[in-house]
Motif scaffolding. Structure first.
Motif, PDB file in Angstrom:
ATOM      1  N   PRO A  68       0.908  -1.256  -0.042  1.00  0.00           N
ATOM      2  CA  PRO A  68      -0.065   0.072   0.206  1.00  0.00           C
ATOM      3  C   PRO A  68       0.931   1.271  -0.022  1.00  0.00           C
ATOM      4  CG  PRO A  68      -1.009  -1.589   1.576  1.00  0.00           C
ATOM      5  CD  PRO A  68       0.286  -2.267   1.188  1.00  0.00           C
ATOM      6  N   ALA A  69       2.077   1.215   0.716  1.00  0.00           N
ATOM      7  CA  ALA A  69       2.977   2.477   0.573  1.00  0.00           C
ATOM      8  C   ALA A  69       3.312   2.879  -0.692  1.00  0.00           C
ATOM      9  CB  ALA A  69       3.865   2.207   1.601  1.00  0.00           C
ATOM     10  N   GLN A  70       3.340   2.057  -1.601  1.00  0.00           N
ATOM     11  CA  GLN A  70       3.974   2.149  -2.804  1.00  0.00           C
ATOM     12  C   GLN A  70       2.657   2.955  -3.584  1.00  0.00           C
ATOM     13  OE1 GLN A  70       5.182  -1.540  -4.361  1.00  0.00           O
ATOM     14  NE2 GLN A  70       6.820  -1.841  -2.870  1.00  0.00           N
ATOM     15  N   HIS A  71       1.512   2.959  -3.331  1.00  0.00           N
ATOM     16  CA  HIS A  71       0.256   3.582  -4.103  1.00  0.00           C
ATOM     17  C   HIS A  71       0.241   4.916  -3.434  1.00  0.00           C
ATOM     18  CE1 HIS A  71      -0.665   0.165  -6.666  1.00  0.00           C
ATOM     19  NE2 HIS A  71      -0.122  -0.392  -5.786  1.00  0.00           N
ATOM     20  N   ARG A  72       0.468   6.124  -4.116  1.00  0.00           N
ATOM     21  CA  ARG A  72       0.089   7.461  -3.345  1.00  0.00           C
ATOM     22  C   ARG A  72      -1.261   7.689  -3.057  1.00  0.00           C
ATOM     23  NH1 ARG A  72       4.276  11.749  -6.451  1.00  0.00           N
ATOM     24  NH2 ARG A  72       6.434  10.442  -5.960  1.00  0.00           N
ATOM     25  N   SER A  73      -2.336   7.112  -4.075  1.00  0.00           N
ATOM     26  CA  SER A  73      -3.593   7.308  -3.725  1.00  0.00           C
ATOM     27  C   SER A  73      -4.106   6.372  -2.275  1.00  0.00           C
ATOM     28  CB  SER A  73      -4.130   6.970  -4.999  1.00  0.00           C
ATOM     29  OG  SER A  73      -4.125   5.610  -5.330  1.00  0.00           O
ATOM     30  N   TRP A  74      -3.389   5.595  -1.944  1.00  0.00           N
ATOM     31  CA  TRP A  74      -3.900   4.639  -1.076  1.00  0.00           C
ATOM     32  C   TRP A  74      -3.382   5.238   0.379  1.00  0.00           C
ATOM     33  CZ3 TRP A  74      -2.928  -1.028  -2.943  1.00  0.00           C
ATOM     34  CH2 TRP A  74      -3.784  -1.371  -3.921  1.00  0.00           C
ATOM     35  N   LYS A  75      -4.571   5.364   1.173  1.00  0.00           N
ATOM     36  CA  LYS A  75      -4.221   5.702   2.507  1.00  0.00           C
ATOM     37  C   LYS A  75      -4.853   4.636   3.647  1.00  0.00           C
ATOM     38  CE  LYS A  75      -2.846   9.619   0.915  1.00  0.00           C
ATOM     39  NZ  LYS A  75      -1.380  10.141   0.767  1.00  0.00           N
ATOM     40  N   LEU A  76      -4.260   4.697   4.836  1.00  0.00           N
ATOM     41  CA  LEU A  76      -4.749   3.744   5.893  1.00  0.00           C
ATOM     42  C   LEU A  76      -5.486   4.851   7.015  1.00  0.00           C
ATOM     43  CD1 LEU A  76      -1.983   1.286   6.470  1.00  0.00           C
ATOM     44  CD2 LEU A  76      -4.160   1.001   5.567  1.00  0.00           C
ATOM     45  N   CYS A  77      -6.592   4.509   7.282  1.00  0.00           N
ATOM     46  CA  CYS A  77      -7.299   5.419   8.253  1.00  0.00           C
ATOM     47  C   CYS A  77      -8.105   4.434   9.180  1.00  0.00           C
ATOM     48  CB  CYS A  77      -8.520   6.069   7.409  1.00  0.00           C
ATOM     49  SG  CYS A  77      -9.572   7.167   8.299  1.00  0.00           S
ATOM     50  N   PRO A  78      -8.384   4.951  10.378  1.00  0.00           N
ATOM     51  CA  PRO A  78      -8.866   4.291  11.605  1.00  0.00           C
ATOM     52  C   PRO A  78     -10.304   4.229  11.365  1.00  0.00           C
ATOM     53  CG  PRO A  78      -7.452   5.918  12.669  1.00  0.00           C
ATOM     54  CD  PRO A  78      -7.330   5.947  11.172  1.00  0.00           C
ATOM     55  N   LEU A  79     -10.932   3.140  11.495  1.00  0.00           N
ATOM     56  CA  LEU A  79     -12.579   3.253  11.013  1.00  0.00           C
ATOM     57  C   LEU A  79     -13.263   4.295  11.492  1.00  0.00           C
ATOM     58  CD1 LEU A  79     -14.875   1.412   9.821  1.00  0.00           C
ATOM     59  CD2 LEU A  79     -15.123   0.256  12.310  1.00  0.00           C
ATOM     60  N   ARG A  80     -13.064   4.650  12.866  1.00  0.00           N
ATOM     61  CA  ARG A  80     -13.803   5.987  13.575  1.00  0.00           C
ATOM     62  C   ARG A  80     -13.556   7.171  12.362  1.00  0.00           C
ATOM     63  NH1 ARG A  80     -15.503   6.495  18.815  1.00  0.00           N
ATOM     64  NH2 ARG A  80     -14.683   4.565  19.258  1.00  0.00           N
ATOM     65  N   LYS A  81     -12.437   7.367  12.110  1.00  0.00           N
ATOM     66  CA  LYS A  81     -12.088   8.578  11.468  1.00  0.00           C
ATOM     67  C   LYS A  81     -12.525   8.545   9.689  1.00  0.00           C
ATOM     68  CE  LYS A  81      -9.557  10.684  14.758  1.00  0.00           C
ATOM     69  NZ  LYS A  81     -10.258  12.011  15.278  1.00  0.00           N
ATOM     70  N   SER A  82     -12.904   7.248   9.426  1.00  0.00           N
ATOM     71  CA  SER A  82     -13.324   7.269   8.020  1.00  0.00           C
ATOM     72  C   SER A  82     -14.874   7.665   7.828  1.00  0.00           C
ATOM     73  CB  SER A  82     -13.234   5.457   7.717  1.00  0.00           C
ATOM     74  OG  SER A  82     -14.179   4.523   8.386  1.00  0.00           O
ATOM     75  N   TYR A  83     -15.349   7.818   8.910  1.00  0.00           N
ATOM     76  CA  TYR A  83     -16.886   8.323   8.994  1.00  0.00           C
ATOM     77  C   TYR A  83     -16.798   9.761   8.377  1.00  0.00           C
ATOM     78  CZ  TYR A  83     -20.956  10.873  10.873  1.00  0.00           C
ATOM     79  OH  TYR A  83     -22.001  11.786  11.100  1.00  0.00           O
ATOM     80  N   TYR A  84     -15.523  10.459   8.537  1.00  0.00           N
ATOM     81  CA  TYR A  84     -15.684  11.917   8.095  1.00  0.00           C
ATOM     82  C   TYR A  84     -15.033  11.828   6.499  1.00  0.00           C
ATOM     83  CZ  TYR A  84     -16.034  12.753  12.955  1.00  0.00           C
ATOM     84  OH  TYR A  84     -16.690  13.078  14.164  1.00  0.00           O
ATOM     85  N   LYS A  85     -14.488  10.526   6.080  1.00  0.00           N
ATOM     86  CA  LYS A  85     -13.994  10.747   4.684  1.00  0.00           C
ATOM     87  C   LYS A  85     -14.877   9.978   3.727  1.00  0.00           C
ATOM     88  CE  LYS A  85      -9.193  10.667   6.497  1.00  0.00           C
ATOM     89  NZ  LYS A  85      -8.995  11.993   5.958  1.00  0.00           N
ATOM     90  N   LEU A  86     -15.680   8.823   4.235  1.00  0.00           N
ATOM     91  CA  LEU A  86     -16.393   8.073   3.250  1.00  0.00           C
ATOM     92  C   LEU A  86     -17.819   8.444   3.237  1.00  0.00           C
ATOM     93  CD1 LEU A  86     -15.273   4.503   4.300  1.00  0.00           C
ATOM     94  CD2 LEU A  86     -14.498   5.712   2.134  1.00  0.00           C
TER      95      LEU A  86
END
Length: 266
Positions: A68-86
């Motif tokens: 995943p670190a090789q893909h600039r468009s991929w980000k890791l996000c805590p599930l709780r924080k993903s509420y504000y992104k998805l």
């Protein structure tokens, strides 16, 4: 054209997201897994989702971060924080997926005889040695908004990680109706009696596998005596002067915002 599969991949407990050029986020899509997976990886096909879209989920250890670190468009996000992104529908799917991978990781062996469990459906396993069946469990809890005129009863639990105030809440015990749980929790934690108890709404709470059932009620009688073993502080707050509140994703905040909106209409 058939829609492609949505992939909810958790790496080290965080959700893999794809960031687009317009700064919005989604989850990876495709007919095949977006990552190279170890041969022993369990891929869960998630059913009973709202729109019929095929959903698959899996969990990988933190040591799988290199690809995943090789893909600039991929980000890791805590599930709780993903509420504000998805988008809301994706966040809800992510919650269910997390509950499934959490349940799978915590139910490898039979609790009766100790033998390995075999997947039966996407939410159940069976022991081929003794026949025991294990199903994914949802832990029910209640939460209640109590008002006294234009004041709200807000409390800060000792286990809160941040200094915010929420509502009285607690887990349902065996043999209890939901309404009985509310009455018991309010009495135990605050010492007061309530009236006009009404259902408000419910919310899946995948941290890790809960179901919050929300109620509203009005103060009836009694002096406020906080249960010191559970609550650090609390009291009655005018709706125009509230302390730090829970995050927007929680049903606690929905209950509080609903009360504030109603009072501001008067």
């Amino acid at each position: 054209m058939t829609e492609q599969t949505l992939w909810f991949i958790f790496i080290g407990g965080e959700l893999l997201l794809e960031q687009h050029a317009d700064e919005t986020f989604s989850v990876p899509e495709g007919n095949e897994p977006p990552l190279t997976l170890p041969s022993e990886t369990t891929i869960h096909t998630v059913t009973a989702m709202d729109d019929g879209r095929e959903v698959r989920t899996l969990s990988l250890p933190e040591t799988s971060l290199q690809e995943p670190a090789q893909h600039r468009s991929w980000k890791l996000c805590p599930l709780r924080k993903s509420y504000y992104k998805l988008k809301p529908e994706l966040y809800r799917k992510a919650g269910k997926c997390w509950e499934i991978v959490y349940w799978d990781s915590h139910n490898k062996y039979c609790g009766v005889c100790g033998h390995p469990l075999t997947p039966q459906t996407d939410i159940s396993k069976t022991c081929k040695h003794c026949g025991n069946e294990v199903w994914a469990q949802v832990v029910p809890a209640v939460i209640v908004r109590i008002n006294r005129g234009d004041e709200l009863l807000l409390v800060r639990a000792r286990n809160f990680r941040s200094h915010f105030f929420g509502l009285v809440a607690g887990f349902v015990e065996t043999g209890e109706k939901l309404e009985e749980t509310v009455m018991r929790e309010v009495k135990e934690e605050t010492g007061i009696a309530i009236k006009n108890l009404r259902y408000f709404d419910s919310q899946p709470w995948p941290f890790p596998c809960g179901m919050m059932v929300g109620f509203t009620a009005e103060y009836a009688s009694g002096e406020l005596h906080l249960q010191s073993s559970e609550l650090a502080e609390g009291g009655w707050f005018d709706y125009r002067n509230l302390p730090t509140l829970p995050e927007k994703l929680s049903i606690a905040r929905m209950l509080i915002d609903d009360f504030t909106a109603r009072m501001e209409q008067y």
